[in-house]
Every structure is written in C-alpha cells, then in structure tokens.
Design an enzyme around this catalytic site. Structure first.
Site, PDB file in Angstrom:
ATOM      1  NE  ARG A  37      57.006  34.800  53.133  1.00 17.46           N
ATOM      2  CZ  ARG A  37      57.301  33.645  52.859  1.00 17.46           C
ATOM      3  NH1 ARG A  37      56.644  33.021  51.994  1.00 17.46           N
ATOM      4  NH2 ARG A  37      58.235  32.997  53.496  1.00 17.46           N
ATOM      5  CG  ASN A  54      61.136  26.184  50.435  1.00 18.71           C
ATOM      6  OD1 ASN A  54      61.665  26.786  49.839  1.00 18.71           O
ATOM      7  ND2 ASN A  54      60.399  25.980  51.578  1.00 18.71           N
TER       8      ASN A  54
HETATM    9  P1  NAD Z   1      66.089  34.489  45.969  1.00 14.85           P
HETATM   10  O1  NAD Z   1      66.571  35.368  46.869  1.00 14.85           O
HETATM   11  O2  NAD Z   1      66.919  33.410  45.390  1.00 14.85           O
HETATM   12  O3  NAD Z   1      65.643  35.369  44.714  1.00 14.85           O
HETATM   13  C1  NAD Z   1      64.895  36.622  44.889  1.00 14.85           C
HETATM   14  C2  NAD Z   1      64.810  37.373  43.735  1.00 14.85           C
HETATM   15  O4  NAD Z   1      63.657  38.612  43.751  1.00 14.85           O
HETATM   16  C3  NAD Z   1      66.016  38.004  43.546  1.00 14.85           C
HETATM   17  O5  NAD Z   1      66.634  37.743  42.337  1.00 14.85           O
HETATM   18  C4  NAD Z   1      66.048  39.384  43.847  1.00 14.85           C
HETATM   19  O6  NAD Z   1      66.735  40.192  43.028  1.00 14.85           O
HETATM   20  C5  NAD Z   1      64.669  39.683  43.295  1.00 14.85           C
HETATM   21  N1  NAD Z   1      63.818  40.894  43.933  1.00 14.85           N
HETATM   22  C6  NAD Z   1      63.758  41.327  45.120  1.00 14.85           C
HETATM   23  N2  NAD Z   1      63.157  42.500  45.050  1.00 14.85           N
HETATM   24  C7  NAD Z   1      62.718  42.676  43.977  1.00 14.85           C
HETATM   25  C8  NAD Z   1      61.943  43.641  43.259  1.00 14.85           C
HETATM   26  N3  NAD Z   1      61.453  44.773  44.248  1.00 14.85           N
HETATM   27  N4  NAD Z   1      61.432  43.405  42.079  1.00 14.85           N
HETATM   28  C9  NAD Z   1      61.497  42.483  41.281  1.00 14.85           C
HETATM   29  N5  NAD Z   1      62.623  41.548  41.922  1.00 14.85           N
HETATM   30  C10 NAD Z   1      63.033  41.588  43.060  1.00 14.85           C
HETATM   31  O7  NAD Z   1      64.635  33.797  46.619  1.00 14.85           O
HETATM   32  P2  NAD Z   1      63.830  32.195  46.276  1.00 14.85           P
HETATM   33  O8  NAD Z   1      64.501  31.411  46.914  1.00 14.85           O
HETATM   34  O9  NAD Z   1      63.560  32.609  44.957  1.00 14.85           O
HETATM   35  O10 NAD Z   1      62.467  32.942  47.048  1.00 14.85           O
HETATM   36  C11 NAD Z   1      61.744  33.993  46.748  1.00 14.85           C
HETATM   37  C12 NAD Z   1      60.735  34.156  47.834  1.00 14.85           C
HETATM   38  O11 NAD Z   1      59.714  33.065  47.623  1.00 14.85           O
HETATM   39  C13 NAD Z   1      61.159  34.136  48.931  1.00 14.85           C
HETATM   40  O12 NAD Z   1      61.820  34.990  49.587  1.00 14.85           O
HETATM   41  C14 NAD Z   1      59.977  33.559  49.941  1.00 14.85           C
HETATM   42  O13 NAD Z   1      58.937  35.065  50.139  1.00 14.85           O
HETATM   43  C15 NAD Z   1      58.998  33.033  48.737  1.00 14.85           C
HETATM   44  N6  NAD Z   1      58.830  31.422  49.034  1.00 14.85           N
HETATM   45  C16 NAD Z   1      57.629  30.837  49.218  1.00 14.85           C
HETATM   46  C17 NAD Z   1      57.564  29.416  49.497  1.00 14.85           C
HETATM   47  C18 NAD Z   1      56.156  28.984  49.659  1.00 14.85           C
HETATM   48  O14 NAD Z   1      56.008  27.902  50.276  1.00 14.85           O
HETATM   49  N7  NAD Z   1      54.949  29.445  49.191  1.00 14.85           N
HETATM   50  C19 NAD Z   1      58.624  28.910  49.725  1.00 14.85           C
HETATM   51  C20 NAD Z   1      60.060  29.315  49.640  1.00 14.85           C
HETATM   52  C21 NAD Z   1      60.043  30.664  49.376  1.00 14.85           C
END
Ligand code: NAD
Length: 358
Positions: free
Chosen positions: A256, A117
């Site tokens: 989150r 998503n």
């Molecule tokens: P992803 O794993 O592709 O990317 C996450 C990025 O965050 C990575 O590059 C990681 O290195 C970075 N990161 C982790 N800790 C960090 C920090 N302390 N400071 C800076 N960067 C940091 O994940 P994604 O697919 O992009 O999703 C990210 C988050 O979005 C998910 O974990 C979820 O919590 C949230 N999300 C929300 C919804 C929604 O419906 N609102 C849907 C999907 C995902």
C-alpha cells in the site's frame, strides 16, 4: 437488499474485453445473480466527496463491494451515515480502505477474497526487482528514443545473484516472493514479520527472520513490502528508517502506498541513497497528476518502476476475485459460514491476524 459497488471505469477496454470484470461496465459479473434474487444493485466509479454517488448511495446500502484498485474509502464519518450497512466485501486483497476499528464499533463485517491475487502480485514483485536491479526501464526508454549507448545503462545494471533480498511481511504474497527468488541464488533471503514462519517453511526457501526492522533494512540490497496497511505500518518507511537502508538499495512496494512516506522516498531516490523504487500502489488512488512518484528519478535518471495499481488485477486474478465475491455474497444470503481466511472483521471483532498485533 441494496448492494452498492464502487468499481473503476473500464470504458472501451471493458466493452471489448468482458474478462475485465472489476469494472463498472462488467460489474464483477454479479448483476444477473443479484437481480434474480430480487436485490437492488447499484454500481458507480464516482467515489470522492460528499456529493459523490458513493456517499449518496451508502446511506441506505446494506452491502458495499469495492476493489482496492479504485477504493471507496469507508471512513468512520461515512459509516456513521450508513445506517443499514452490515457487510463490506473487498473484491481482491487488502481492506485498509475500510476503517477497521470503526467497522468493529459499528458491527459491520469486512470480508475479502483472500489469496485471490497473491500469485499475481508476487510475480509483479519479482519482475519489479529485476527491472530495478538490471536497470531495465532506462534501457528500454533509450531504445525508444532511437539512441544506443550501452555504457550509460550498464554503469547502473547489476545481477540479482549474490544480493540480499528481504520482505517486510512474509504472508501469502511475501512467502510467494521468497519462493520465486530461490532459483536466483541470492546471497540471503530475509524477512521481518511479527508472525514467524514455521521452521519447515523457513527451510523450504532458506529464509531467515530478523526481529529488528532497522537491522533488517541495513542488511538488504533489496527490500520488498508485503504487509497490509494498518496503524502499525502507516508511514513505516520514512526518512528515519530510510537512513538505515544500505546506500544504493532498491525498494519495491506493491502493498500500500501509505506504508511509505511519499516525499521521503522521492528525496532518497533523488539523492541516490535509494537506487530505485518500484510499485503500483499510491496514497491516494487514482494518484494525482503531480504525485512525486510519477516523475522521481535517481541521479542517473533511472530507478523509477512505478505503474498504476494493476499487479493484482490481471485477467486471471479478476476471474478469481469476481468468483470469490459471489461466494461471499452467497454465503451471506444463505446464512452459511464464510471461509475463515476471508474474514477480516467479523461481527464486532477483528478476526484477521494480519492487521497488526492486538
Ligand atoms: P497476508 O495476510 O497473507 O500476509 C500479510 C503478512 O504481513 C502477515 O504475515 C502479517 O503478520 C504481516 N504483517 C502485518 N503487519 C506487519 C508489520 N507491521 N510488520 C511486518 N509484517 C507485518 O496478506 P497478503 O495476501 O500477503 O497481502 C498483503 C498485502 O498486500 C495486502 O494486505 C494488500 O495491502 C497488498 N496487496 C496488494 C495488491 C496489489 O494489487 N498491489 C494485491 C493484493 C494484496
């Protein structure tokens, strides 16, 4: 095997719209498949407290499926009671509702439908940025009230062109947000992430990495949060960090709720230090009726772009995460390897690099 799913109630909408797959009524479309294999499939939305169906059934469940939209919070004490549990599947993206460290200790695997998503969320982020910067919500509310006073809206409406936008986290969602912002001719696109983008990917969107978080936020007109919730991001955006934001900055968080300190954000908006806050994620969900983010406003009575958690659960996204959940289960039953990107916790080990530096 006993498979327990914690999903949200769709009620009338789910009966009328079978594509609402993430609901109790439509069960991710999994029942025929699971029952054909002889598995017991139990689906509930009742997830809070020791008397809940979730806590009652987790005791002898082999597999837990839940969505981030209505998460069954799998804490260490609950895991300790779940003697048969071997696999948790997140129907969606973001597995922070599972205590990752406890899952490692209990040798419970945690998988999610990575990427299912991310476009849905990136679109919502861009929409939310525009809503805030252009002061859309108060303008629409004025029209509904039967009023017409352009100056009251225009006094706090801006263009995105020429603004600096930065993402905390430049993974799948954060990078898609940057890609989608390119045609808006922002002054600069920045990112803060311990994992650097490759030079090619940076160049493709014209983004620059800033290594210091305070410096990063102090440069941004708009900050968007796109990192998972883990020990290193819980409460990251608090009073202290907010004091380094530009006065009048906009903040969008679809990652989150617990990444932001709720009261500190509400106070910053009320004082006008933040001009706007938008997002769809809350700590906890469903959000209580008196959660400060429901009613918070900037001094001009706007700046609130909050919605219930739905950015990643469009009908398009539901089709993808329901299909991905089935694939993960199939792989598990048939002993086939999982897609490595879906594995957050393997047996006894965190496999994802996104849940903090370890
Ligand atoms: P992803 O794993 O592709 O990317 C996450 C990025 O965050 C990575 O590059 C990681 O290195 C970075 N990161 C982790 N800790 C960090 C920090 N302390 N400071 C800076 N960067 C940091 O994940 P994604 O697919 O992009 O999703 C990210 C988050 O979005 C998910 O974990 C979820 O919590 C949230 N999300 C929300 C919804 C929604 O419906 N609102 C849907 C999907 C995902």
């Amino acid at each position: 095997m006993k498979i327990l799913a914690v999903l949200y109630n769709g009620f009338k909408a789910a009966k009328a719209e079978p594509r609402l797959l993430g609901t109790v009524e439509n069960e991710l479309g999994l029942r025929p498949y699971l029952e054909s294999l002889g598995h017991e499939f139990y689906v509930t939305s009742d997830k809070e407290g020791p008397q809940s169906e979730f806590q009652k059934h987790i005791v002898d469940a082999d597999i837990l499926i839940t969505t981030p939209f209505h998460p069954g919070y799998l804490t260490r004490p609950i895991m300790e009671k779940a003697k048969n549990l071997k696999l948790c599947v997140t129907a969606g993206v973001g597995s922070d509702h599972v205590d990752i460290n406890a899952a490692v200790d209990h040798k419970i695997q945690v998988l999610e439908v990575t990427g299912s998503n991310v476009t849905s969320v990136a679109e919502h982020v861009v929409m939310s940025i525009l809503n805030l910067v252009r002061n859309f919500v108060p303008a629409h509310e004025m029209i509904e009230r039967g009023e017409w006073q352009v100056s009251d809206i225009a006094r706090n409406a801006f263009d995105l062109e020429g603004k600096t936008v930065g993402t905390i986290g430049a993974g799948r969602i954060g990078y898609r947000v940057l890609q989608r912002l390119v045609p808006f001719d922002c002054k600069e696109l920045l990112y803060f992430d311990y994992a650097s983008l490759s030079a090619e990917r940076e160049q493709a969107v014209g983004a620059r990495r800033i290594n210091d978080l305070q410096e990063f936020v102090s440069k941004c007109d708009v900050v968007t949060v796109n990192a998972p919730l883990h020990d290193g991001t819980r409460g990251l955006i608090n009073k202290k960090l907010l004091s380094h934001f530009k006065k009048g900055a906009w903040l969008v968080n679809t990652a989150r709720g617990a990444i932001c300190e709720a009261d500190d954000v509400a106070e910053a908006l009320k004082s006008g230090h933040l001009n706007g806050y938008a997002g769809d994620v809350w700590n906890v969900q469903p959000a209580p009726k008196d959660h400060p983010w429901r009613q918070m406003k900037n001094p001009l009575g706007g700046g609130n772009g909050m919605t219930p958690h739905y950015s990643g659960t469009t009908l398009d996204a539901q089709a993808r995460y329901a299909a991905g959940t089935k694939t993960i289960l199939q792989n598990y039953f048939e002993g086939k390897p999982q897609n490595p990107a879906d594995v957050i916790v393997g047996v006894g080990k965190v496999e994802s690099a996104s849940y903090g530096q370890r």
